[in-house]
Design a protein around this motif. Structure first.
Motif, PDB file in Angstrom:
ATOM      1  N   LYS A 122     -64.130  19.094 -12.351  1.00 51.93           N
ATOM      2  CA  LYS A 122     -63.308  18.007 -11.807  1.00 51.93           C
ATOM      3  C   LYS A 122     -62.801  18.356 -10.409  1.00 51.93           C
ATOM      4  CE  LYS A 122     -63.451  15.364 -15.502  1.00 51.93           C
ATOM      5  NZ  LYS A 122     -64.219  14.094 -15.503  1.00 51.93           N
ATOM      6  N   ARG A 123     -62.452  19.621 -10.199  1.00 52.54           N
ATOM      7  CA  ARG A 123     -61.990  20.037  -8.865  1.00 52.54           C
ATOM      8  C   ARG A 123     -63.093  19.896  -7.825  1.00 52.54           C
ATOM      9  NH1 ARG A 123     -58.755  23.777 -11.917  1.00 52.54           N
ATOM     10  NH2 ARG A 123     -60.452  25.303 -12.005  1.00 52.54           N
ATOM     11  N   ARG A 124     -64.342  20.050  -8.259  1.00 49.81           N
ATOM     12  CA  ARG A 124     -65.469  19.884  -7.340  1.00 49.81           C
ATOM     13  C   ARG A 124     -65.802  18.418  -7.100  1.00 49.81           C
ATOM     14  NH1 ARG A 124     -67.876  24.009 -10.659  1.00 49.81           N
ATOM     15  NH2 ARG A 124     -69.178  22.379 -11.621  1.00 49.81           N
ATOM     16  N   GLY A 125     -65.109  17.534  -7.793  1.00 50.13           N
ATOM     17  CA  GLY A 125     -65.333  16.112  -7.602  1.00 50.13           C
ATOM     18  C   GLY A 125     -66.332  15.492  -8.553  1.00 50.13           C
ATOM     19  N   GLU A 126     -66.774  16.241  -9.559  1.00 46.82           N
ATOM     20  CA  GLU A 126     -67.710  15.684 -10.525  1.00 46.82           C
ATOM     21  C   GLU A 126     -66.980  14.702 -11.446  1.00 46.82           C
ATOM     22  OE1 GLU A 126     -69.893  18.695 -12.606  1.00 46.82           O
ATOM     23  OE2 GLU A 126     -70.305  19.855 -10.769  1.00 46.82           O
ATOM     24  N   VAL A 127     -67.674  13.620 -11.811  1.00 47.53           N
ATOM     25  CA  VAL A 127     -67.023  12.581 -12.623  1.00 47.53           C
ATOM     26  C   VAL A 127     -67.395  12.677 -14.101  1.00 47.53           C
ATOM     27  CG1 VAL A 127     -66.830  10.980 -10.703  1.00 47.53           C
ATOM     28  CG2 VAL A 127     -68.865  10.925 -12.144  1.00 47.53           C
ATOM     29  N   GLY A 128     -68.397  13.492 -14.437  1.00 49.55           N
ATOM     30  CA  GLY A 128     -68.812  13.609 -15.829  1.00 49.55           C
ATOM     31  C   GLY A 128     -67.737  14.237 -16.697  1.00 49.55           C
ATOM     32  N   GLY A 129     -67.709  13.840 -17.949  1.00 47.25           N
ATOM     33  CA  GLY A 129     -66.730  14.392 -18.884  1.00 47.25           C
ATOM     34  C   GLY A 129     -65.521  13.495 -19.029  1.00 47.25           C
ATOM     35  N   THR A 130     -65.371  12.897 -20.203  1.00 45.66           N
ATOM     36  CA  THR A 130     -64.258  11.989 -20.485  1.00 45.66           C
ATOM     37  C   THR A 130     -63.377  12.609 -21.565  1.00 45.66           C
ATOM     38  OG1 THR A 130     -65.577  10.043 -19.932  1.00 45.66           O
ATOM     39  CG2 THR A 130     -63.651   9.689 -21.343  1.00 45.66           C
ATOM     40  N   THR A 131     -62.068  12.538 -21.380  1.00 44.12           N
ATOM     41  CA  THR A 131     -61.140  13.040 -22.384  1.00 44.12           C
ATOM     42  C   THR A 131     -60.416  11.875 -23.053  1.00 44.12           C
ATOM     43  OG1 THR A 131     -59.403  13.369 -20.726  1.00 44.12           O
ATOM     44  CG2 THR A 131     -60.841  15.238 -21.190  1.00 44.12           C
ATOM     45  N   VAL A 132     -59.837  12.153 -24.217  1.00 43.01           N
ATOM     46  CA  VAL A 132     -59.201  11.103 -24.987  1.00 43.01           C
ATOM     47  C   VAL A 132     -57.916  11.635 -25.602  1.00 43.01           C
ATOM     48  CG1 VAL A 132     -60.579  11.686 -27.038  1.00 43.01           C
ATOM     49  CG2 VAL A 132     -59.543   9.419 -26.867  1.00 43.01           C
ATOM     50  N   VAL A 133     -56.934  10.764 -25.708  1.00 43.84           N
ATOM     51  CA  VAL A 133     -55.716  11.063 -26.465  1.00 43.84           C
ATOM     52  C   VAL A 133     -55.570   9.985 -27.533  1.00 43.84           C
ATOM     53  CG1 VAL A 133     -54.482  12.327 -24.670  1.00 43.84           C
ATOM     54  CG2 VAL A 133     -54.324   9.837 -24.722  1.00 43.84           C
ATOM     55  N   PHE A 134     -54.957  10.365 -28.666  1.00 47.66           N
ATOM     56  CA  PHE A 134     -54.883   9.449 -29.799  1.00 47.66           C
ATOM     57  C   PHE A 134     -53.549   9.611 -30.507  1.00 47.66           C
ATOM     58  CE2 PHE A 134     -57.598  13.142 -30.494  1.00 47.66           C
ATOM     59  CZ  PHE A 134     -56.885  13.853 -31.444  1.00 47.66           C
ATOM     60  N   ASP A 135     -53.232   8.620 -31.347  1.00 44.95           N
ATOM     61  CA  ASP A 135     -51.942   8.628 -32.030  1.00 44.95           C
ATOM     62  C   ASP A 135     -52.031   9.403 -33.350  1.00 44.95           C
ATOM     63  OD1 ASP A 135     -53.119   6.936 -33.914  1.00 44.95           O
ATOM     64  OD2 ASP A 135     -52.185   5.118 -33.114  1.00 44.95           O
ATOM     65  N   LYS A 136     -50.960   9.337 -34.141  1.00 38.74           N
ATOM     66  CA  LYS A 136     -50.886  10.150 -35.364  1.00 38.74           C
ATOM     67  C   LYS A 136     -51.846   9.702 -36.454  1.00 38.74           C
ATOM     68  CE  LYS A 136     -46.147  11.783 -34.721  1.00 38.74           C
ATOM     69  NZ  LYS A 136     -44.779  11.857 -35.296  1.00 38.74           N
ATOM     70  N   VAL A 137     -52.363   8.486 -36.362  1.00 37.66           N
ATOM     71  CA  VAL A 137     -53.351   8.039 -37.345  1.00 37.66           C
ATOM     72  C   VAL A 137     -54.753   8.044 -36.744  1.00 37.66           C
ATOM     73  CG1 VAL A 137     -51.699   6.724 -38.699  1.00 37.66           C
ATOM     74  CG2 VAL A 137     -52.933   5.598 -36.839  1.00 37.66           C
ATOM     75  N   MET A 138     -54.912   8.725 -35.611  1.00 40.61           N
ATOM     76  CA  MET A 138     -56.207   8.964 -34.972  1.00 40.61           C
ATOM     77  C   MET A 138     -56.783   7.753 -34.253  1.00 40.61           C
ATOM     78  SD  MET A 138     -56.512  12.159 -35.509  1.00 40.61           S
ATOM     79  CE  MET A 138     -58.118  12.407 -34.780  1.00 40.61           C
ATOM     80  N   ASN A 139     -55.944   6.783 -33.932  1.00 40.47           N
ATOM     81  CA  ASN A 139     -56.412   5.680 -33.104  1.00 40.47           C
ATOM     82  C   ASN A 139     -56.225   6.042 -31.640  1.00 40.47           C
ATOM     83  OD1 ASN A 139     -57.220   4.000 -35.194  1.00 40.47           O
ATOM     84  ND2 ASN A 139     -55.211   3.028 -35.365  1.00 40.47           N
ATOM     85  N   ALA A 140     -57.240   5.755 -30.829  1.00 35.58           N
ATOM     86  CA  ALA A 140     -57.203   6.129 -29.418  1.00 35.58           C
ATOM     87  C   ALA A 140     -56.066   5.435 -28.687  1.00 35.58           C
ATOM     88  CB  ALA A 140     -58.527   5.783 -28.752  1.00 35.58           C
ATOM     89  N   LEU A 141     -55.367   6.225 -27.855  1.00 30.37           N
ATOM     90  CA  LEU A 141     -54.367   5.670 -26.957  1.00 30.37           C
ATOM     91  C   LEU A 141     -54.964   5.396 -25.586  1.00 30.37           C
ATOM     92  CD1 LEU A 141     -51.399   8.051 -27.846  1.00 30.37           C
ATOM     93  CD2 LEU A 141     -51.600   5.627 -28.455  1.00 30.37           C
ATOM     94  N   TYR A 142     -55.841   6.318 -25.136  1.00 27.95           N
ATOM     95  CA  TYR A 142     -56.463   6.145 -23.825  1.00 27.95           C
ATOM     96  C   TYR A 142     -57.630   7.116 -23.657  1.00 27.95           C
ATOM     97  CZ  TYR A 142     -56.795   4.868 -18.908  1.00 27.95           C
ATOM     98  OH  TYR A 142     -57.243   4.378 -17.698  1.00 27.95           O
ATOM     99  N   PHE A 143     -58.610   6.682 -22.881  1.00 22.10           N
ATOM    100  CA  PHE A 143     -59.727   7.514 -22.450  1.00 22.10           C
ATOM    101  C   PHE A 143     -59.666   7.614 -20.934  1.00 22.10           C
ATOM    102  CE2 PHE A 143     -61.044   5.366 -26.288  1.00 22.10           C
ATOM    103  CZ  PHE A 143     -61.795   6.294 -27.008  1.00 22.10           C
ATOM    104  N   SER A 144     -60.049   8.758 -20.383  1.00 15.39           N
ATOM    105  CA  SER A 144     -59.987   8.901 -18.928  1.00 15.39           C
ATOM    106  C   SER A 144     -61.015   9.893 -18.415  1.00 15.39           C
ATOM    107  CB  SER A 144     -58.590   9.358 -18.490  1.00 15.39           C
ATOM    108  OG  SER A 144     -58.526   9.428 -17.073  1.00 15.39           O
ATOM    109  N   LYS A 145     -61.481   9.644 -17.188  1.00 15.35           N
ATOM    110  CA  LYS A 145     -62.307  10.629 -16.483  1.00 15.35           C
ATOM    111  C   LYS A 145     -61.448  11.793 -15.998  1.00 15.35           C
ATOM    112  CE  LYS A 145     -66.421   8.698 -16.539  1.00 15.35           C
ATOM    113  NZ  LYS A 145     -67.590   9.355 -17.158  1.00 15.35           N
ATOM    114  N   ALA A 146     -60.150  11.585 -15.932  1.00 12.96           N
ATOM    115  CA  ALA A 146     -59.233  12.687 -15.659  1.00 12.96           C
ATOM    116  C   ALA A 146     -59.014  13.471 -16.944  1.00 12.96           C
ATOM    117  CB  ALA A 146     -57.903  12.162 -15.127  1.00 12.96           C
ATOM    118  N   ILE A 147     -58.474  14.675 -16.813  1.00  7.33           N
ATOM    119  CA  ILE A 147     -58.163  15.477 -17.994  1.00  7.33           C
ATOM    120  C   ILE A 147     -56.775  15.085 -18.481  1.00  7.33           C
ATOM    121  CG2 ILE A 147     -57.768  17.796 -18.879  1.00  7.33           C
ATOM    122  CD1 ILE A 147     -59.843  18.803 -16.890  1.00  7.33           C
TER     123      ILE A 147
END
Length: 258
Positions: free
Chosen positions: A143-168
């Motif tokens: 990511k520091r080199r400017g590459e856009v590959g790789g998506t991270t995700v955060v989710f709630d307590k029942v495992m439903n996604a809150l958000y996906f992002s190209k950022a970490i």
């Protein structure tokens, strides 16, 4: 309920024309993906959705099933919908696989499909893996080199996604020990949900991050995140002939998955 894996395979590509038919360790990439999907226990049927007769002929030559879809499809989601719209029932599960990820293990494919079979109320599921410190360091450096590959995700307590992002995400201000989860880009949709999604216009966050799954979240469609592991296998996506060589090297080093 039938679980149908669909592998979108478009022949035309600006960077890599004919990519689905490019051989990796002697086997066309689309055939590798088809075999991996077929090996997932929860999958009942595997379709390759293409816009080119050469791909259809190659798939059927290996004993697979391929269906022609319009060239006008804008993305893999639309192509998957076109492949099944003539026969799928509303509660069928459509698993949309990336045709350029020939090293995705069957148990990763199965994770999302099995979750949908186990809970008929789920509308959409997708897998993710917890990153090791080493993998996180490599992703951070990319990511520091400017590459856009790789998506991270955060989710709630029942495992439903809150958000996906190209950022970490999340940003680690405090050392809480919370893992960073990397999203694996395959989706299991209830057919009714897939129908709803393709009818929606691209959403603002989707366009901003260039992440199609955000269209679901922005329109109130929950996405269940299913945690899985690669079990020592190395995932890899192929976007160029050089990438195909790297994938072949990984197979030579780790052996065939099947």
């Amino acid at each position: 309920m039938t679980v149908i894996a669909v592998i979108p395979a478009r022949y035309g590509s600006t960077r890599f024309p004919g990519k689905p038919l490019h051989e990796i360790a002697g086997i066309p990439m689309v055939e590798r993906v088809r075999r991996l999907a077929a090996a997932a226990p929860s999958i009942d049927r595997v379709l390759v959705a293409t816009d080119d007769a050469r791909i259809q002929e190659a798939v059927t030559g290996f004993g697979g099933e391929a269906v022609m879809t319009p060239e006008s499809c804008r993305n893999g989601t639309e192509r998957a919908f076109e492949a099944v719209k003539g026969f799928a029932k509303r509660d069928d599960v459509i698993v949309n696989l990336q045709g350029d990820a020939p090293l995705t293990p069957p148990w990763v494919v199965d994770a999302a499909a099995a979750a949908m079979k186990a809970d008929p109320a789920l509308r959409l599921a997708t897998p993710a893996v917890a990153l090791s410190e080493d993998a996180l360091d490599k992703l951070s450096e990319a990511k520091r080199r400017g590459e856009v590959g790789g998506t991270t995700v955060v989710f709630d307590k029942v495992m439903n996604a809150l958000y996906f992002s190209k950022a970490i995400i999340p940003f680690k201000r405090e050392a809480t020990g919370l893992p960073i989860y990397k999203h694996i880009g395959l989706y299991a949709y209830r057919f009714e949900t897939l129908t709803d999604l393709v009818a929606l216009e691209p959403s603002p966050l989707e366009l901003t991050e260039s992440l199609e799954q955000l269209r679901a979240l922005e329109n109130g469609i929950p996405i269940r995140v299913v945690l899985t592991e690669y079990r020592g296998r190395t995932p890899y996506s192929v976007d160029s002939p050089r990438d195909a060589e790297v994938a072949a090297d990984i197979i030579a080093r780790e052996g065939e998955i099947l």
